[in-house]
Scaffold this motif. Sequence first.
Motif, PDB file in Angstrom:
ATOM      1  N   GLU A  57      10.412  10.026   2.717  1.00 55.78           N
ATOM      2  CA  GLU A  57      10.009   8.711   3.213  1.00 55.78           C
ATOM      3  C   GLU A  57       8.726   8.789   4.025  1.00 55.78           C
ATOM      4  O   GLU A  57       7.860   7.911   3.936  1.00 55.78           O
ATOM      5  N   GLU A  60       5.916   9.227   1.484  1.00 54.46           N
ATOM      6  CA  GLU A  60       5.629   7.959   0.817  1.00 54.46           C
ATOM      7  C   GLU A  60       4.899   7.004   1.755  1.00 54.46           C
ATOM      8  O   GLU A  60       3.968   6.303   1.353  1.00 54.46           O
ATOM      9  N   ALA A  61       5.346   6.975   3.018  1.00 61.23           N
ATOM     10  CA  ALA A  61       4.680   6.103   3.997  1.00 61.23           C
ATOM     11  C   ALA A  61       3.238   6.538   4.212  1.00 61.23           C
ATOM     12  O   ALA A  61       2.325   5.710   4.322  1.00 61.23           O
ATOM     13  N   GLU A  63       1.351   8.178   2.014  1.00 55.28           N
ATOM     14  CA  GLU A  63       0.579   7.843   0.815  1.00 55.28           C
ATOM     15  C   GLU A  63       0.256   6.354   0.788  1.00 55.28           C
ATOM     16  O   GLU A  63      -0.856   5.950   0.440  1.00 55.28           O
ATOM     17  N   LYS A  64       1.273   5.522   1.142  1.00 56.50           N
ATOM     18  CA  LYS A  64       1.042   4.074   1.180  1.00 56.50           C
ATOM     19  C   LYS A  64      -0.019   3.711   2.210  1.00 56.50           C
ATOM     20  O   LYS A  64      -0.885   2.875   1.970  1.00 56.50           O
ATOM     21  N   ILE A  67      -3.382   4.568   0.826  1.00 56.45           N
ATOM     22  CA  ILE A  67      -3.836   3.582  -0.160  1.00 56.45           C
ATOM     23  C   ILE A  67      -4.326   2.320   0.532  1.00 56.45           C
ATOM     24  O   ILE A  67      -5.379   1.765   0.201  1.00 56.45           O
ATOM     25  N   GLU A  68      -3.549   1.857   1.519  1.00 58.11           N
ATOM     26  CA  GLU A  68      -3.945   0.649   2.255  1.00 58.11           C
ATOM     27  C   GLU A  68      -5.262   0.867   2.999  1.00 58.11           C
ATOM     28  O   GLU A  68      -6.120  -0.016   3.052  1.00 58.11           O
TER      29      GLU A  68
END
Length: 326
Positions: A57, A60-61, A63-64, A67-68
Amino acid sequence: MKKILIIGLMCLPLTMMAQNEITKSQTDRVAELQAEAAAKAKAAQEAAEAAQKAAREAQEAAEKAAIEAKKAEQAELEQAKKAQQEAQKADAARKAEEAKKVEEAKKAEEAKKAVETKDGWTVPETNNDWVVPETKKDITTTTSQKQAKEIEKNEKLEKNAPYLVDNAVPVVDGEVQWTYRISAPGKTAKQLYDTMFTFLDNMTHEENQLERSKVAIVNEKQHSIAATFQEWLVFSQNFISLDRTKFSYLLQVNCTNGSVEVTMSRLSYVYEVGGKPETYKAEEWITDKYAVNKKHTKLLPISGKFRRKTIDRKNEIFKNMEEAVK
């Protein structure tokens, strides 16, 4: 001796009972230790799984967030670029205005010195009685110029008329689509199918066609053909420049006795803008909303040329099909 032996035999059951109690106690203890070990192992496994889940998690956070952050950076760059372009436009407009003022001041200064007539006579500005008369020749020339401009305007409107009429680019169920029916009295569906297959196959080998052009699928029993095309659509070409787009579309042909129906759909374009290929769908590019001005009197500069060339190409294909059938 016998007494001792008898006493020993009498104590033997007690000894065995004591040993059994000890063995049972040890067994229970081992079981407890095993249960504790199993519980600890299970807790350790659950902790490990929870740690792995938390790590996933977190990744993923991260990576997110990356991206943002990249999107935000891209948006910021685009905004900065837009601001720079606006500043450049404003600066160019300001310079043009300054140049205009300088030119007007220069002309005003020259006008103070003298007034030049159309015949080359120069008279002092100080004498305000001198004026340039309007002659019959001047009126005739002005009228001729106005008439020439009006003729040019009408010719331009007439030239663009086929591309401005209602339903010039029809939209059916949200999709740009042209359907054309060709009458062929006396010819069977099989004859027309063979003619259309040959026509479409030859068309895929024309000079302007690209690799994706092919007769994709046929149904001989129903006398139907579907062919996909990607070709060069040329807007203008000279020795130093070539303006063109990759034009993709689908042709569906259905043949019946004495008739051929052809439908052109799924239109799209790939066009280079600043060295970068951009894809445009016909529904968002050549329809009235995107290619014609609000008064419906002229085509817009960029999308309008796509609309004009697409309609011309559609007319050319349908005309050639009709000639092939005849």
